[in-house]
Structures are given as C-alpha cells and as structure tokens.
Design a protein around this motif. Structure first.
Motif, short mmCIF file in Angstrom:
data_model
loop_
_atom_site.label_atom_id
_atom_site.label_comp_id
_atom_site.label_asym_id
_atom_site.label_seq_id
_atom_site.Cartn_x
_atom_site.Cartn_y
_atom_site.Cartn_z
N PRO A 157 0.84 -1.21 0.00
CA PRO A 157 0.00 0.00 0.00
C PRO A 157 0.87 1.26 0.00
CG PRO A 157 0.09 -0.94 2.20
CD PRO A 157 0.87 -1.87 1.32
N LEU A 158 1.36 1.61 -1.17
CA LEU A 158 2.31 2.72 -1.30
C LEU A 158 1.58 4.04 -1.56
CD1 LEU A 158 4.86 0.88 -3.61
CD2 LEU A 158 5.20 1.43 -1.18
N GLU A 159 2.16 5.12 -1.03
CA GLU A 159 1.66 6.47 -1.30
C GLU A 159 2.83 7.35 -1.69
OE1 GLU A 159 -0.28 7.85 2.19
OE2 GLU A 159 -2.04 6.55 1.96
N ASP A 160 2.53 8.39 -2.47
CA ASP A 160 3.59 9.34 -2.80
C ASP A 160 3.75 10.32 -1.63
OD1 ASP A 160 1.55 11.18 -3.00
OD2 ASP A 160 1.69 11.43 -5.17
N LEU A 161 4.68 11.25 -1.77
CA LEU A 161 4.99 12.16 -0.66
C LEU A 161 3.86 13.13 -0.37
CD1 LEU A 161 8.76 12.92 -1.39
CD2 LEU A 161 7.75 11.10 0.00
N GLU A 162 2.87 13.21 -1.26
CA GLU A 162 1.71 14.06 -1.04
C GLU A 162 0.51 13.28 -0.52
OE1 GLU A 162 0.95 16.19 -4.62
OE2 GLU A 162 2.94 17.14 -4.67
N GLY A 163 0.71 12.01 -0.21
CA GLY A 163 -0.36 11.20 0.37
C GLY A 163 -1.28 10.56 -0.64
N ARG A 164 -0.95 10.59 -1.92
CA ARG A 164 -1.81 9.98 -2.94
C ARG A 164 -1.42 8.52 -3.16
NH1 ARG A 164 -0.72 14.38 -7.57
NH2 ARG A 164 1.39 13.75 -6.92
N ARG A 165 -2.41 7.67 -3.38
CA ARG A 165 -2.16 6.24 -3.59
C ARG A 165 -1.43 6.05 -4.90
NH1 ARG A 165 -7.88 3.77 -3.44
NH2 ARG A 165 -6.69 1.87 -3.91
N LEU B 198 6.06 6.23 0.23
CA LEU B 198 5.84 6.02 1.66
C LEU B 198 5.09 4.72 1.90
CD1 LEU B 198 4.71 9.62 2.73
CD2 LEU B 198 6.99 8.61 2.91
N LEU B 199 5.59 3.95 2.87
CA LEU B 199 4.88 2.78 3.35
C LEU B 199 3.95 3.20 4.49
CD1 LEU B 199 7.91 0.31 3.49
CD2 LEU B 199 5.92 0.09 1.99
N PRO B 200 3.03 2.35 4.89
CA PRO B 200 2.20 2.69 6.05
C PRO B 200 3.07 3.03 7.26
CG PRO B 200 1.30 0.78 4.93
CD PRO B 200 2.61 1.08 4.27
N GLY B 201 2.72 4.08 7.94
CA GLY B 201 3.53 4.54 9.05
C GLY B 201 4.48 5.67 8.67
N GLY B 202 4.54 5.99 7.36
CA GLY B 202 5.35 7.11 6.91
C GLY B 202 6.79 6.78 6.62
N ARG B 203 7.15 5.50 6.60
CA ARG B 203 8.54 5.13 6.30
C ARG B 203 8.81 5.26 4.81
NH1 ARG B 203 11.44 -0.76 7.20
NH2 ARG B 203 13.51 -0.11 6.50
N GLU B 204 9.92 5.95 4.47
CA GLU B 204 10.28 6.16 3.07
C GLU B 204 10.97 4.93 2.50
OE1 GLU B 204 11.98 9.73 1.48
OE2 GLU B 204 11.36 10.87 3.22
N VAL B 205 10.71 4.66 1.23
CA VAL B 205 11.34 3.55 0.54
C VAL B 205 11.51 3.95 -0.93
CG1 VAL B 205 9.12 2.44 0.02
CG2 VAL B 205 11.20 1.07 0.11
#
Length: 422
Positions: free
Chosen positions: A117-125, A148-155
């Motif tokens: 469940p990845l999101e970009d840095l603006e919170g979009r799926r 971003l992974l769930p929890g806000g961890r960058e990858v």
C-alpha cells in the motif's frame, strides 16, 4: 537490485523477459536449454514460503526460473515483489519482507495494492496514479522514486512492466524496493561538506573584503607599514581559500576514483628534510624535530607533489595538535599488497608527544570532517591523505606512540615501472 529498463538478467528472467544469449547458446540454437523434468519437479517441491504456487493458466513459477539460473530470490540484496497478470503477488522475497515489515507468506496471493500500500509524498495512492494494469500499453515501467509505506517510512521503489508483446496486456509486474538509509547518509555528508565549506570561506573572505575596502577608501591615511600588514593578511587569507578549494578538488577526485598519480623517482629522506626545514623557517624550534633514516632505502616511484601533500599534512598536524618532540622515521619495509603478495616499500612514521588520539576516535580519524581538537582546520586533511596513499597502492594507520602521543605510519610500494623490473 533495481528493476527498470536496465534490470539485471536474473530479474528479467524472473519477470519472464528474454535474457541475452551466452556464447554457448549462440553456438547452438540460441535458446536457453530446457531444464530437466526432474530438476523442475525438485525446484517446485523445494519452493520456499516467499513464492506462491502456480495453477493452470498462471505464468511460470518465478522461483523455478530463478532456480534454473542458480539464484534464489532471497539472495537478492534488494526487495523483489512480482505480481501476475491478475495483480496477485506471486513472489515476495526476504528483503521485501524486511523493508516492508511484513510476513512474506501473508503477502503471497494478495493483490499488489494490498500487499504494497504505497503512497507518494503528497499522500496519494501510488497504484491509483500509475495504474499499471489499465494504463497506456506502451509503458515499460516506473523510474525509481521515493514513496511512503504505512507509518510514513520512506522507501525507494521502481517497477517494470512485462508484456506478452510491446503493446500487449501486462503479464507481470516486477517491483523492487530499497531502503533510503544509504542515500540519506550521502545527503548528510553533502550537507556537512557544504556547511563546512561555507564556514571556512566566510572568515577569510570577510577579512579580504574588509581590508581591501579599507585600503581603497583610506589609502592615504595609512603608513607603509600598516599597508604592508593589511596586504600580508589579505595574501594569507587568499592562500587559505586557495588551499580549501584544492582540498575540495582532491576530495572530488578521490571519491570518483579519478585521482591521478604521476610517478617519478622520489627520495623520501630528502622530502622529509625539506619539510622540516620549512617548518623551522616558519618559527618552529629545530630541536623539536628528530629525523631518523634507515638506509639503504629502496628506489621509490611516486608522485612528488602528492608526497609533499602527505608529509605536509602529517607534520603540520603533529606540530599543531601534538606536543614535545616530533619524530619522523623513514625505513625500508615489506608489506602485503591488495593482491596478497609481499612487496618492498618505504615506511614513514610520524610521532609526537602530545595527548594522543582517544581509542574510541581512532576509527574515525580518516573520515571527513574529523577534528582532533578545536585548533582550526577543515577536518578534510587526513581523509585526503588516506586517499592519496591508497591511490599509490599503499596503506596508512594510526596508533599511539611510545610517549603516548599520536603515531601515523604510512607505507608506499616501490612501484617501479615495468621496463625497470623486466
């Protein structure tokens, strides 16, 4: 491992893409030899938990294809996630489990959007934005980017789309994951370098600007002695800026592997004596230096300018940060080179009688920005010294001298040209 348009043969094979034929293959049919039935059965039976079983109509098991190459997905350094034509995860290696903090067997069979469940840095799926299964059929993948992974961890994530033909439906979605720790360390190092350079440039440039502006505005009011003192200060500060720029250029060449070594015959004993004379001419007491040379020394081929840079830095550090007598020993030696072969060389040891370097700091002496005291300096000198010594094929080490002070010892190989040794 980053899977994109330039993915490795292993990842390409796992994704079902053709791999370049090797020389033996070209000599025959140009195809990869078929895996024996017994080997295929053994590979399927030995399928680990991170690979989903396959059923009728499902693309070939990626683990079986990796096994044909003698590779296990868990051997890959980066996270690897593969989804089939229906978007179900069929491979989730151990690196992906570590990066995402998920259990691999639980992710298998899930939809790719649920498993990652990845999101970009603006919170979009991210999957809704990229739409790998329903977007343009001409796309080949997604370049690496921060998500971003769930929890806000960058990858760091990149994807490759594997199709049955260039504009056909998506057969496989290959996603690679990497942690951002190494990139963040590099960014911090660059930020520290910029901050150090800005600090080191500001002081001399402020002085140069102040003195030149004063001289231009009030030239007639100063005596010749006052003018000379101001100009000497400006000259010293200009030399400081020049030296800093030279250090930055050296760091750039060392980090990129482009440091050139122009080898010539070098008399190490003479070079040491020249530096000691320069220090005494600048006000140091002659009795503070003790030079010991064990002859005969082997004929040394090195870059004389780089040797002067090494000696100048080590002796300046001993004078500035150390105390008592500075001892310089020049001796012939033998050491094991990078290939493990014994090689003749010249060893130079610089020792002072100061407080020395704490044991806990010795591992950081040759890193960028390390400072042994608060007596000035950029903290780049010893990093550059290590880079120069290693560019010559030598070694350098730091320890504690007999009197408790710091002891630096570097060894340079003879490195005679081939035409002299044949």
């Amino acid at each position: 491992m980053t899977v994109g348009t330039n993915s490795s043969p292993a990842a390409a094979e796992a994704a079902g893409a053709p791999i370049p034929a090797t020389a033996p293959q070209r000599a025959g049919t140009g195809k990869v030899p078929a895996q024996p039935a017994s080997a295929r059965a053994a590979a399927v039976q030995a399928r680990p938990a991170h690979v989903s079983p396959v059923g009728p109509g499902t693309p070939a098991d990626p683990h079986t294809e990796f096994a044909g190459l003698g590779i296990d997905p868990d051997d890959l350094p980066d996270g690897l996630v593969i989804a089939d034509a229906a978007g179900r995860v069929i491979c989730f290696n151990s690196a992906a489990a570590r990066i995402t903090a998920r259990v691999a067997c639980e992710a298998l069979g899930e939809g790719i959007e649920r498993a990652l469940p990845l999101e970009d840095l603006e919170g979009r799926r991210w999957w809704a934005l990229t739409d790998p299964y329903g977007g343009l059929a001409t796309r080949r993948g997604q370049p690496e980017r921060n998500l971003l992974l769930p929890g806000g961890r960058e990858v760091l994530v990149s994807a490759r789309y594997v199709r049955t033909h260039p504009t056909g439906p998506l057969r496989r979605l290959v996603v690679t994951l990497r942690g951002t720790e190494a990139r963040r360390r590099t960014e911090r190092s660059h930020a520290e370098l910029i901050a150090t350079v800005a600090h080191e440039l500001r002081s001399p440039l402020t002085s140069v600007k102040g003195f030149t502006a004063t001289l231009l505005a009030k030239w007639e009011r100063f005596t010749d002695d006052q003018k000379r003192l101001m100009l000497e200060t400006v000259d010293a500060d200009a030399n400081r800026v020049t030296r800093l720029i030279a250090e930055l250029l050296d760091i750039s060449r060392i980090d990129s592997g482009r440091l050139e070594v122009r080898r010539q015959p070098v008399d190490m004993a003479t070079a040491v004596g020249r530096h000691v004379q320069a220090l005494t001419a600048n006000g140091q007491a002659p009795e503070r230096f003790l030079v010991s040379v064990s002859r005969p020394l082997p004929d040394l081929w090195a870059d004389p300018d780089k040797i002067d840079q090494i000696l100048g830095n080590l002796l300046e550090n001993a004078v500035r940060h150390g105390e008592g007598t500075v001892t310089i020993d020049v001796t012939p030696t033998s050491f094991a080179n990078a290939a493990g072969k014994t090689e003749k060389g010249t060893a130079v040891t610089v020792t002072d009688e100061g407080p020395g370097i704490p044991e806990e700091s010795m591992g950081r002496v040759f890193t960028r920005f390390w400072r042994g005291s608060k007596r000035g300096g950029t903290g780049l000198g010893l990093y550059i010294v290590k880079g120069i010594v290693e560019a010559h094929g030598g070694t350098i080490a730091v320890g504690r001298g007999p009197g408790g002070g710091a002891e630096f010892r570097f060894i340079l190989p003879v490195a005679a040209p081939a035409y002299l040794t044949q």
